[in-house]
Design a protein around this motif. Structure first.
Motif, mmCIF file in Angstrom:
data_model
loop_
_atom_site.group_PDB
_atom_site.id
_atom_site.type_symbol
_atom_site.label_atom_id
_atom_site.label_comp_id
_atom_site.label_asym_id
_atom_site.label_seq_id
_atom_site.Cartn_x
_atom_site.Cartn_y
_atom_site.Cartn_z
ATOM 1 N N GLU A 38 85.242 33.812 12.290
ATOM 2 C CA GLU A 38 85.710 32.628 13.117
ATOM 3 C C GLU A 38 84.522 31.964 13.527
ATOM 4 O O GLU A 38 84.677 30.612 13.777
ATOM 5 C CB GLU A 38 86.378 33.155 14.303
ATOM 6 N N LEU A 39 83.217 32.366 14.015
ATOM 7 C CA LEU A 39 82.154 31.627 14.203
ATOM 8 C C LEU A 39 82.054 30.631 13.032
ATOM 9 O O LEU A 39 81.724 29.397 13.322
ATOM 10 C CB LEU A 39 80.877 32.463 14.229
ATOM 11 N N GLY A 40 81.941 31.133 11.947
ATOM 12 C CA GLY A 40 81.671 30.165 10.602
ATOM 13 C C GLY A 40 82.773 29.056 10.469
ATOM 14 O O GLY A 40 82.530 27.938 10.259
ATOM 15 N N TYR A 41 83.930 29.538 10.772
ATOM 16 C CA TYR A 41 84.912 28.368 10.787
ATOM 17 C C TYR A 41 84.917 27.381 11.896
ATOM 18 O O TYR A 41 84.967 26.048 11.286
ATOM 19 C CB TYR A 41 86.469 29.238 11.053
ATOM 20 N N TYR A 42 84.380 27.682 12.874
ATOM 21 C CA TYR A 42 84.562 26.507 14.072
ATOM 22 C C TYR A 42 82.967 25.970 14.251
ATOM 23 O O TYR A 42 82.951 24.866 14.675
ATOM 24 C CB TYR A 42 84.721 27.358 15.477
ATOM 25 N N LEU A 43 82.297 26.475 13.486
ATOM 26 C CA LEU A 43 80.889 26.107 13.036
ATOM 27 C C LEU A 43 81.256 24.713 12.584
ATOM 28 O O LEU A 43 80.621 23.433 12.791
ATOM 29 C CB LEU A 43 79.730 26.657 12.459
ATOM 30 N N ARG A 44 82.036 24.607 11.361
ATOM 31 C CA ARG A 44 82.258 23.394 10.547
ATOM 32 C C ARG A 44 83.118 22.569 11.500
ATOM 33 O O ARG A 44 82.825 21.495 11.294
ATOM 34 C CB ARG A 44 82.908 23.803 9.293
ATOM 35 N N ILE A 45 84.166 22.997 12.034
ATOM 36 C CA ILE A 45 84.766 22.131 12.931
ATOM 37 C C ILE A 45 84.261 21.535 13.967
ATOM 38 O O ILE A 45 84.375 20.144 14.076
ATOM 39 C CB ILE A 45 86.180 22.903 13.649
ATOM 40 N N LEU A 46 83.206 21.953 14.717
ATOM 41 C CA LEU A 46 82.399 21.542 15.677
ATOM 42 C C LEU A 46 81.626 20.493 15.223
ATOM 43 O O LEU A 46 81.360 19.496 15.808
ATOM 44 C CB LEU A 46 81.848 22.659 16.515
ATOM 45 N N SER A 47 80.863 20.955 13.972
ATOM 46 C CA SER A 47 79.981 20.098 13.503
ATOM 47 C C SER A 47 80.730 18.588 13.149
ATOM 48 O O SER A 47 80.223 17.343 13.530
ATOM 49 C CB SER A 47 79.420 20.438 12.232
ATOM 50 N N GLU A 48 81.876 18.568 12.461
ATOM 51 C CA GLU A 48 82.652 17.380 12.244
ATOM 52 C C GLU A 48 83.056 16.691 13.430
ATOM 53 O O GLU A 48 82.821 15.608 13.648
ATOM 54 C CB GLU A 48 83.800 17.719 11.329
ATOM 55 N N ALA A 49 83.395 17.519 14.467
ATOM 56 C CA ALA A 49 83.734 16.935 15.894
ATOM 57 C C ALA A 49 82.571 16.057 16.327
ATOM 58 O O ALA A 49 82.911 15.020 16.958
ATOM 59 C CB ALA A 49 84.381 17.851 16.723
ATOM 60 N N LEU A 50 81.647 16.545 16.539
ATOM 61 C CA LEU A 50 80.146 16.141 16.976
ATOM 62 C C LEU A 50 79.882 14.553 16.116
ATOM 63 O O LEU A 50 79.689 13.739 16.808
ATOM 64 C CB LEU A 50 79.083 16.849 17.021
ATOM 65 N N VAL A 51 80.130 14.692 14.822
ATOM 66 C CA VAL A 51 79.638 13.552 14.008
ATOM 67 C C VAL A 51 80.642 12.291 14.684
ATOM 68 O O VAL A 51 80.458 11.406 14.535
ATOM 69 C CB VAL A 51 80.018 13.849 12.704
ATOM 70 N N ARG A 52 82.107 12.712 14.744
ATOM 71 C CA ARG A 52 82.818 11.946 15.163
ATOM 72 C C ARG A 52 82.856 11.090 16.594
ATOM 73 O O ARG A 52 83.016 10.079 16.782
ATOM 74 C CB ARG A 52 84.625 12.373 14.856
ATOM 75 N N THR A 53 82.425 12.088 17.385
ATOM 76 C CA THR A 53 82.173 11.682 18.682
ATOM 77 C C THR A 53 81.100 11.147 19.067
ATOM 78 O O THR A 53 80.774 9.852 19.841
ATOM 79 C CB THR A 53 82.165 13.219 19.607
ATOM 80 N N THR A 54 79.716 11.430 18.359
ATOM 81 C CA THR A 54 78.547 10.764 18.631
ATOM 82 C C THR A 54 78.195 9.866 17.633
ATOM 83 O O THR A 54 77.247 8.870 17.760
ATOM 84 C CB THR A 54 77.316 11.769 18.563
ATOM 85 N N VAL A 82 74.443 23.653 17.788
ATOM 86 C CA VAL A 82 74.788 22.452 17.117
ATOM 87 C C VAL A 82 74.220 21.182 17.758
ATOM 88 O O VAL A 82 74.602 20.876 18.828
ATOM 89 C CB VAL A 82 76.170 22.514 16.690
ATOM 90 N N ILE A 83 73.066 20.483 17.067
ATOM 91 C CA ILE A 83 72.403 19.519 17.779
ATOM 92 C C ILE A 83 72.400 18.390 16.835
ATOM 93 O O ILE A 83 71.922 18.283 15.814
ATOM 94 C CB ILE A 83 71.036 19.954 17.813
ATOM 95 N N PRO A 84 73.065 17.379 17.360
ATOM 96 C CA PRO A 84 72.870 15.905 16.712
ATOM 97 C C PRO A 84 71.471 15.659 16.593
ATOM 98 O O PRO A 84 70.643 15.571 17.477
ATOM 99 C CB PRO A 84 73.708 14.872 17.613
ATOM 100 N N ARG A 85 71.261 15.001 15.130
ATOM 101 C CA ARG A 85 69.841 14.519 15.247
ATOM 102 C C ARG A 85 69.854 13.105 14.772
ATOM 103 O O ARG A 85 69.660 12.737 13.527
ATOM 104 C CB ARG A 85 69.239 15.263 14.001
ATOM 105 N N PRO A 86 69.798 12.054 15.842
ATOM 106 C CA PRO A 86 69.626 10.586 15.310
ATOM 107 C C PRO A 86 68.145 10.335 14.885
ATOM 108 O O PRO A 86 67.353 11.160 15.110
ATOM 109 C CB PRO A 86 69.886 9.932 16.840
ATOM 110 N N ASP A 87 68.218 9.218 14.262
ATOM 111 C CA ASP A 87 67.015 9.019 13.685
ATOM 112 C C ASP A 87 65.929 8.702 14.773
ATOM 113 O O ASP A 87 66.138 7.369 15.373
ATOM 114 C CB ASP A 87 66.984 7.785 12.609
ATOM 115 N N LEU A 88 64.900 9.263 14.968
ATOM 116 C CA LEU A 88 64.089 8.994 16.363
ATOM 117 C C LEU A 88 62.806 8.679 15.906
ATOM 118 O O LEU A 88 61.737 8.198 16.822
ATOM 119 C CB LEU A 88 63.869 10.461 16.943
#
Length: 216
Positions: free
Chosen positions: A117-133, A159-165
């Motif tokens: 379940e961790l693997g499943y939701y890592l993918r879901i949360l990663s996509e949610a972060l891309v859409r949100t941020t 799970v850490i978004p990485r903007p171009d810094l």
């Protein structure tokens, strides 16, 4: 009125024929670890909800003040096996944590059901972060033990978004990620707003997957 709970993770994972019940905690020392663990406190505070239909921001089921007097918790996901929430000392906007509900100090302490379940939701949360941020690049980090920069001894993924810094700020970001720099506390209002958006994005992605529209 107490919030409704559900008995198994929704939506079901592909071929999810495993037992989703949490193992019992036998030893007194384990109970002591759980009582002092901030992530266990979050798990005890927030009951599971169906991620397809997240509670509204005003619901006690996701209230950031429910963990008081502990630091505020900005809940993103709560299933029978897992919880996810905003990191209160974020490395970037949208930095989140995902962990088993049960106290499991390291990755190797997680059960097969939890790992799946961790693997499943890592993918879901990663996509949610891309859409949100709106940030298309991100890190997934998981530390095991103090020598590996694990601060809270309850297994968790970052799970850490990485903007171009820029190169200098990227280097400082990487140093801070592994415990060699200062981090600022998450603003209460920003945390509430971001958490609500991420919960909504998770529900949206899960609905798309149920309808067969998501990319695999």
């Amino acid at each position: 009125m107490a919030p409704k709970t559900y008995s198994s993770s929704l939506p079901p994972l592909p071929d999810a024929d495993f037992d989703t019940s949490s193992p019992t905690h036998a030893s007194a020392s384990q109970a002591e670890l759980e009582s002092s663990c901030p992530f266990c406190h979050i798990s005890r505070t927030y009951p599971p909800y169906n991620p397809l239909t997240p509670p509204p921001p005003t619901s006690p089921s996701v209230s950031s003040s429910a963990t008081s007097p502990q630091p505020s918790t900005f809940l993103l996901l709560s299933t029978p096996l897992l919880t996810a929430f905003m990191d209160i000392l974020p490395l970037s906007e949208g930095h989140i944590l995902l962990c088993p509900r049960r106290h499991a100090p390291k990755l190797t302490d997680s059960t097969a059901a939890e790992a799946r379940e961790l693997g499943y939701y890592l993918r879901i949360l990663s996509e949610a972060l891309v859409r949100t941020t709106g940030v298309a690049d991100w890190n997934v980090v998981q530390n095991n033990g103090a020598a590996a920069a694990q601060v809270v001894p309850h297994m968790h993924f970052h799970v850490i978004p990485r903007p171009d810094l820029g190169s200098k700020r990227r280097e400082r970001f990487t140093n801070t990620m592994f415990g060699r720099g200062q981090r600022e506390e998450l603003d209460e209002e920003e945390g509430e707003s971001m958490a609500a958006k991420i919960r909504g994005a998770v529900a949206e992605i899960l609905r798309e997957e149920q309808e067969g529209k998501a990319k695999l």
